[in-house]
Design a protein around this motif. Sequence first.
Motif, PDB file in Angstrom:
ATOM      1  N   LEU A 441     -26.123 -15.706 -49.227  1.00 52.09           N
ATOM      2  CA  LEU A 441     -24.881 -16.330 -48.763  1.00 52.09           C
ATOM      3  C   LEU A 441     -24.297 -15.620 -47.550  1.00 52.09           C
ATOM      4  CD1 LEU A 441     -23.240 -17.011 -52.244  1.00 52.09           C
ATOM      5  CD2 LEU A 441     -23.992 -18.749 -50.605  1.00 52.09           C
ATOM      6  N   GLY A 442     -24.944 -14.538 -47.116  1.00 52.58           N
ATOM      7  CA  GLY A 442     -24.467 -13.810 -45.946  1.00 52.58           C
ATOM      8  C   GLY A 442     -23.387 -12.804 -46.226  1.00 52.58           C
ATOM      9  N   GLU A 443     -23.133 -12.500 -47.500  1.00 52.80           N
ATOM     10  CA  GLU A 443     -22.105 -11.519 -47.861  1.00 52.80           C
ATOM     11  C   GLU A 443     -22.787 -10.162 -48.039  1.00 52.80           C
ATOM     12  OE1 GLU A 443     -19.298 -12.739 -50.816  1.00 52.80           O
ATOM     13  OE2 GLU A 443     -19.445 -14.849 -50.240  1.00 52.80           O
ATOM     14  N   TYR A 444     -23.170  -9.588 -46.899  1.00 51.95           N
ATOM     15  CA  TYR A 444     -24.033  -8.411 -46.903  1.00 51.95           C
ATOM     16  C   TYR A 444     -23.342  -7.170 -47.459  1.00 51.95           C
ATOM     17  CZ  TYR A 444     -27.130 -11.254 -44.009  1.00 51.95           C
ATOM     18  OH  TYR A 444     -27.953 -12.239 -43.536  1.00 51.95           O
ATOM     19  N   GLY A 445     -22.084  -6.978 -47.120  1.00 50.93           N
ATOM     20  CA  GLY A 445     -21.381  -5.803 -47.627  1.00 50.93           C
ATOM     21  C   GLY A 445     -21.242  -5.833 -49.133  1.00 50.93           C
ATOM     22  N   ALA A 446     -20.863  -6.990 -49.671  1.00 46.83           N
ATOM     23  CA  ALA A 446     -20.705  -7.132 -51.117  1.00 46.83           C
ATOM     24  C   ALA A 446     -22.036  -6.949 -51.824  1.00 46.83           C
ATOM     25  CB  ALA A 446     -20.112  -8.499 -51.458  1.00 46.83           C
ATOM     26  N   ALA A 447     -23.109  -7.487 -51.240  1.00 45.24           N
ATOM     27  CA  ALA A 447     -24.429  -7.355 -51.845  1.00 45.24           C
ATOM     28  C   ALA A 447     -24.862  -5.892 -51.897  1.00 45.24           C
ATOM     29  CB  ALA A 447     -25.449  -8.174 -51.059  1.00 45.24           C
ATOM     30  N   ALA A 448     -24.658  -5.168 -50.798  1.00 41.88           N
ATOM     31  CA  ALA A 448     -25.070  -3.765 -50.744  1.00 41.88           C
ATOM     32  C   ALA A 448     -24.303  -2.919 -51.747  1.00 41.88           C
ATOM     33  CB  ALA A 448     -24.880  -3.223 -49.322  1.00 41.88           C
ATOM     34  N   GLU A 449     -23.009  -3.151 -51.862  1.00 43.59           N
ATOM     35  CA  GLU A 449     -22.211  -2.382 -52.810  1.00 43.59           C
ATOM     36  C   GLU A 449     -22.625  -2.678 -54.247  1.00 43.59           C
ATOM     37  OE1 GLU A 449     -19.515   0.208 -54.487  1.00 43.59           O
ATOM     38  OE2 GLU A 449     -20.303   0.057 -52.431  1.00 43.59           O
ATOM     39  N   LEU A 450     -22.875  -3.946 -54.548  1.00 43.68           N
ATOM     40  CA  LEU A 450     -23.294  -4.306 -55.902  1.00 43.68           C
ATOM     41  C   LEU A 450     -24.668  -3.720 -56.216  1.00 43.68           C
ATOM     42  CD1 LEU A 450     -22.690  -5.875 -58.485  1.00 43.68           C
ATOM     43  CD2 LEU A 450     -23.754  -7.881 -57.426  1.00 43.68           C
ATOM     44  N   ASP A 451     -25.581  -3.765 -55.260  1.00 46.04           N
ATOM     45  CA  ASP A 451     -26.915  -3.195 -55.482  1.00 46.04           C
ATOM     46  C   ASP A 451     -26.833  -1.690 -55.716  1.00 46.04           C
ATOM     47  OD1 ASP A 451     -28.187  -5.610 -55.275  1.00 46.04           O
ATOM     48  OD2 ASP A 451     -28.708  -5.378 -53.157  1.00 46.04           O
ATOM     49  N   ARG A 452     -25.982  -1.020 -54.960  1.00 48.42           N
ATOM     50  CA  ARG A 452     -25.840   0.424 -55.115  1.00 48.42           C
ATOM     51  C   ARG A 452     -25.334   0.769 -56.513  1.00 48.42           C
ATOM     52  NH1 ARG A 452     -22.150   4.016 -55.312  1.00 48.42           N
ATOM     53  NH2 ARG A 452     -20.475   2.461 -55.025  1.00 48.42           N
ATOM     54  N   GLN A 453     -24.316   0.050 -56.962  1.00 52.28           N
ATOM     55  CA  GLN A 453     -23.780   0.302 -58.300  1.00 52.28           C
ATOM     56  C   GLN A 453     -24.812  -0.014 -59.379  1.00 52.28           C
ATOM     57  OE1 GLN A 453     -20.195  -1.991 -58.727  1.00 52.28           O
ATOM     58  NE2 GLN A 453     -19.160  -1.001 -57.000  1.00 52.28           N
ATOM     59  N   THR A 454     -25.519  -1.112 -59.211  1.00 49.68           N
ATOM     60  CA  THR A 454     -26.509  -1.522 -60.207  1.00 49.68           C
ATOM     61  C   THR A 454     -27.630  -0.498 -60.308  1.00 49.68           C
ATOM     62  OG1 THR A 454     -26.015  -3.847 -59.741  1.00 49.68           O
ATOM     63  CG2 THR A 454     -28.081  -3.372 -60.896  1.00 49.68           C
ATOM     64  N   LEU A 455     -28.115  -0.026 -59.169  1.00 51.09           N
ATOM     65  CA  LEU A 455     -29.202   0.954 -59.180  1.00 51.09           C
ATOM     66  C   LEU A 455     -28.764   2.247 -59.847  1.00 51.09           C
ATOM     67  CD1 LEU A 455     -32.081   1.703 -58.313  1.00 51.09           C
ATOM     68  CD2 LEU A 455     -31.120   2.520 -56.137  1.00 51.09           C
ATOM     69  N   ALA A 456     -27.567   2.697 -59.554  1.00 44.54           N
ATOM     70  CA  ALA A 456     -27.077   3.934 -60.158  1.00 44.54           C
ATOM     71  C   ALA A 456     -27.005   3.816 -61.683  1.00 44.54           C
ATOM     72  CB  ALA A 456     -25.708   4.290 -59.582  1.00 44.54           C
ATOM     73  N   LYS A 457     -26.521   2.695 -62.179  1.00 46.73           N
ATOM     74  CA  LYS A 457     -26.425   2.495 -63.628  1.00 46.73           C
ATOM     75  C   LYS A 457     -27.807   2.388 -64.259  1.00 46.73           C
ATOM     76  CE  LYS A 457     -21.897   0.244 -63.343  1.00 46.73           C
ATOM     77  NZ  LYS A 457     -21.155  -1.042 -63.428  1.00 46.73           N
ATOM     78  N   LEU A 458     -28.725   1.705 -63.601  1.00 47.26           N
ATOM     79  CA  LEU A 458     -30.076   1.581 -64.140  1.00 47.26           C
ATOM     80  C   LEU A 458     -30.775   2.933 -64.209  1.00 47.26           C
ATOM     81  CD1 LEU A 458     -31.199  -1.707 -62.355  1.00 47.26           C
ATOM     82  CD2 LEU A 458     -31.133  -1.358 -64.829  1.00 47.26           C
ATOM     83  N   GLU A 459     -30.644   3.714 -63.151  1.00 48.61           N
ATOM     84  CA  GLU A 459     -31.310   5.021 -63.137  1.00 48.61           C
ATOM     85  C   GLU A 459     -30.734   5.947 -64.203  1.00 48.61           C
ATOM     86  OE1 GLU A 459     -32.863   5.541 -58.538  1.00 48.61           O
ATOM     87  OE2 GLU A 459     -30.818   6.174 -59.040  1.00 48.61           O
ATOM     88  N   SER A 460     -29.414   5.922 -64.362  1.00 48.14           N
ATOM     89  CA  SER A 460     -28.801   6.833 -65.330  1.00 48.14           C
ATOM     90  C   SER A 460     -29.041   6.399 -66.774  1.00 48.14           C
ATOM     91  CB  SER A 460     -27.283   6.923 -65.077  1.00 48.14           C
ATOM     92  OG  SER A 460     -26.657   5.669 -65.315  1.00 48.14           O
ATOM     93  N   THR A 461     -29.180   5.104 -66.995  1.00 45.33           N
ATOM     94  CA  THR A 461     -29.304   4.600 -68.365  1.00 45.33           C
ATOM     95  C   THR A 461     -30.750   4.369 -68.774  1.00 45.33           C
ATOM     96  OG1 THR A 461     -27.183   3.465 -68.058  1.00 45.33           O
ATOM     97  CG2 THR A 461     -28.496   2.831 -69.978  1.00 45.33           C
ATOM     98  N   TYR A 462     -31.576   3.881 -67.853  1.00 48.44           N
ATOM     99  CA  TYR A 462     -32.934   3.462 -68.226  1.00 48.44           C
ATOM    100  C   TYR A 462     -34.038   4.237 -67.506  1.00 48.44           C
ATOM    101  CZ  TYR A 462     -30.256  -0.339 -70.229  1.00 48.44           C
ATOM    102  OH  TYR A 462     -29.340  -1.064 -70.960  1.00 48.44           O
ATOM    103  N   GLY A 463     -33.670   5.039 -66.508  1.00 53.44           N
ATOM    104  CA  GLY A 463     -34.658   5.860 -65.833  1.00 53.44           C
ATOM    105  C   GLY A 463     -35.181   5.244 -64.557  1.00 53.44           C
ATOM    106  N   SER A 464     -35.788   6.085 -63.724  1.00 49.48           N
ATOM    107  CA  SER A 464     -36.224   5.655 -62.388  1.00 49.48           C
ATOM    108  C   SER A 464     -37.446   4.760 -62.416  1.00 49.48           C
ATOM    109  CB  SER A 464     -36.530   6.887 -61.519  1.00 49.48           C
ATOM    110  OG  SER A 464     -35.376   7.669 -61.343  1.00 49.48           O
ATOM    111  N   ASP A 465     -38.239   4.821 -63.497  1.00 52.93           N
ATOM    112  CA  ASP A 465     -39.471   4.037 -63.545  1.00 52.93           C
ATOM    113  C   ASP A 465     -39.344   2.774 -64.401  1.00 52.93           C
ATOM    114  OD1 ASP A 465     -40.907   5.717 -61.867  1.00 52.93           O
ATOM    115  OD2 ASP A 465     -41.510   7.030 -63.514  1.00 52.93           O
ATOM    116  N   HIS A 466     -38.144   2.461 -64.852  1.00 51.54           N
ATOM    117  CA  HIS A 466     -37.954   1.224 -65.606  1.00 51.54           C
ATOM    118  C   HIS A 466     -38.154   0.031 -64.666  1.00 51.54           C
ATOM    119  CE1 HIS A 466     -35.920  -1.962 -67.912  1.00 51.54           C
ATOM    120  NE2 HIS A 466     -36.149  -1.212 -68.979  1.00 51.54           N
ATOM    121  N   LYS A 467     -38.701  -1.058 -65.213  1.00 57.95           N
ATOM    122  CA  LYS A 467     -38.992  -2.239 -64.391  1.00 57.95           C
ATOM    123  C   LYS A 467     -37.759  -2.720 -63.643  1.00 57.95           C
ATOM    124  CE  LYS A 467     -40.613  -7.031 -64.697  1.00 57.95           C
ATOM    125  NZ  LYS A 467     -41.145  -8.105 -65.586  1.00 57.95           N
TER     126      LYS A 467
END
Length: 827
Positions: A441-467
């Motif tokens: 949709l072209g909302e690049y800033g919102a996408a980047a911030e959401l991806d950053r938060q999502t990755l941090a939660k995934l790494e802390s909860t499920y690990g770096s090698d989780h699918k």
Amino acid sequence: MWGKIPPRNKNFTGREDLLAKLRKGIADQVTAVVPHALHGLGGVGKTQMAVEYAYRYRDDYDLVWWIPADQPVLVRSTLAGLAPHLGLPSPTASGIEDAMYAVLNALRRGDPYSKWLLIFDNADQPEELNEIIPQGSGHVLITSRNHRWDGVVDTVAVDVFSREESVQFLGKRVPRISGGDADRLAKELGDLPLALEQAGALQSETGIAVSEYLRLLEERTGQLLSEGKPTEYPVSMTAAWGISVTSLAEKLPEAVELLRYCAFFGPEPIPRDAFSQLRPGLDQRFADLLADPIRLTRAVAELGRYALARIDSAERTIQVHRLIQALVREELPEAKQRQIGSEVHLLLAGFAPSSPADPNQWPRYQSLLGHIEPSGVAGSRDPDVRELADNFVRYLHRSGDFPSARSFAEQFIEQWTKDTGEHDLNVLDLQRQLGNILRELGEYGAAAELDRQTLAKLESTYGSDHKSTLLTLNGIGADLRTHGEFLAARDHDENSLGRYEEIFGKSDLITLGMVNSLALDLALSSDYQGAKKLHESAYIAHLALAQGEPNFDKVSLLVAWSGLARAVRLCGDYAEACDLGEDAYAYGVSDLGADHPWTLRTAKDLSIAWRRTGEFDQSLDLAQDVHARYVRLFGLDHPDTLAAAMCLANIQRTTGRLDDALELAADTVQRYPRIYGPEHPYNHGCAGNLALLRRVFGDAREGRELNERALVGLEAKLGRDHHYTLTVATNLASDLAALGELENACRLGRGTLRRLEQLLGETHPMVLVCAANLSANLRDSGEEEEAETLFQRVQDGYARTLGLEHPDARVALERRYLDSDFDPPPN
């Protein structure tokens, strides 16, 4: 032409004054279309009046078309479906939006039908229809519960029956009923047509005496009043419904059970096949009913006979009036409501295809659209139902309906976060999807911030090698690209690709997606040969996966195919790029539709390739078409619209439409920073296109200033040895020459040519452009020997690559200046 008009009601009664008023209003219409609306409460018979009008006056029309209007997407697709019947390209060939507008234009012109009637049924939001009410010599009829139509169109208010009409109706529905009994029954039912229909159906099916029915009605009405339950409709209606259900339960209890399940779907038609899936978790009695097709068929038929559901055998659907649904649900205890609601979610999950990326399955997903939200899918914690929700968002995303995909994703994420927490894997997986949707949709800033938060939660909860963690890495790379960090994106994706290959394998579709991302990075870093190699490997791997796989992800194949065509063009092989691009575009139109985002991206790249080969007319036609589609679908400020605008401005300049090109380029350059920020390379590249046009219009000084600013911006972001930077430098040298600064032009041209040769090779078309311009500058500055040597190199280069008849070659051989433009690629 008779388009899906519901069957005529053989018991239609009365309404003669209203039909006469409606007919007079429509017949008195002289020139412009004046829509007419039937409005009133649910259950008063608005739709039945519209159906009767259509049948009664069908001989006055060449075309009658019925349009379900409770959802905008259904309105557009149904109108578009009229296209082939008007001799127009089908929606598959032209896209839903184009097909719809072509239909509206044909109706306006009266070609081939000047006498037409469109009926928009259940249109409750006037503002959603304003732009698609057709003009011309035909007629428009609307049914709605919304009284706001009263201030928009000519309206006819539909109320309950008059007593005379009620008695007449019951006489048709129950032939043996006396006038006095009919009068008493109508009085007790408040003359509401829906209630009378149910009472008449019950008496017709059971032969119950009117006196007994009235006794039951009085008893149930008193009970309802004593309970003091508020209701939107008369208590007598609720009582009549209760009598019908009780009677049916005595005759065929499983029919009532089926009705209860239907009440927890949405009010739209329910696919019969939704009841053909035996799922673990269903109530055993209901599961036994579904397992017995004869009993199930009888139960469906009885619902129709008792006027508790509308059965469409041709379309294989069951539809229950929203009022009846509400009454059924309210009758049940909360625990039972929760149980049936949960089981309906399981039925929806069983009906939904498992391949949301397969276009062949998209119509089945579309049939679920009216049931996902009303049935409360978001509130389920069942893994299968959450998978349904996830797949539904994927379907909307892959089919290109980004706004709907975003809306549903946000609803699900909000509810799931409340229910199971922000670190729940379902929540995080859907957030990853939402990040991809926001980027589309072209909302690049919102996408980047959401991806950053999502990755941090995934790494802390499920690990770096989780699918799920690994899948999010692809989004992070895309975020870097959209912010102009091309080298950082390349490094990130190179590292991610190694991890993908190790975890998923080299031929997995997930890995191939990362291969495509890295190929984009390489192209954005001017490594076109490397990009071509990766895109080619991904394309070949996709073809191998597609062999014998009926549910293959066709979008992914087109992404790889289009990427290969683009990389081939960037390598300078224009004819080959056209061949690949034409095949890819034809595939996109036939298998995804002309309006699909990736079909449009492929078309834009094909327009560029045609421009590069000198097929200017084809290039212009396609560029205009693509830009118009983007504007209609996404608006003026969407990134793909801006890229299409710049593509169109470039071919307009090439074909001498200079005023149009300048106006469009100037507007686009103003819009780009709003999406990408001020220092993104695409902004500077497009500014270079505007600078070129300024010089063409005779203002070389302003062109120089624009190019100098663009050059500084590109060098700061990408360095000097980048294709984008060197393209602007080449044009800046021409600005300097036009201003009489030949020495500076030659100095800049020599340095730029040396860097381009090292980057792209001696015979790349961009190198030949720079060399030809430098030769002309050297000749004008008196350095004829060097100029002639360089001129021969240019001539030989064109002879070996594009041919001496290519438009660029002809300009170069005439010792005129060549201009180089920039086309923003996809992110």
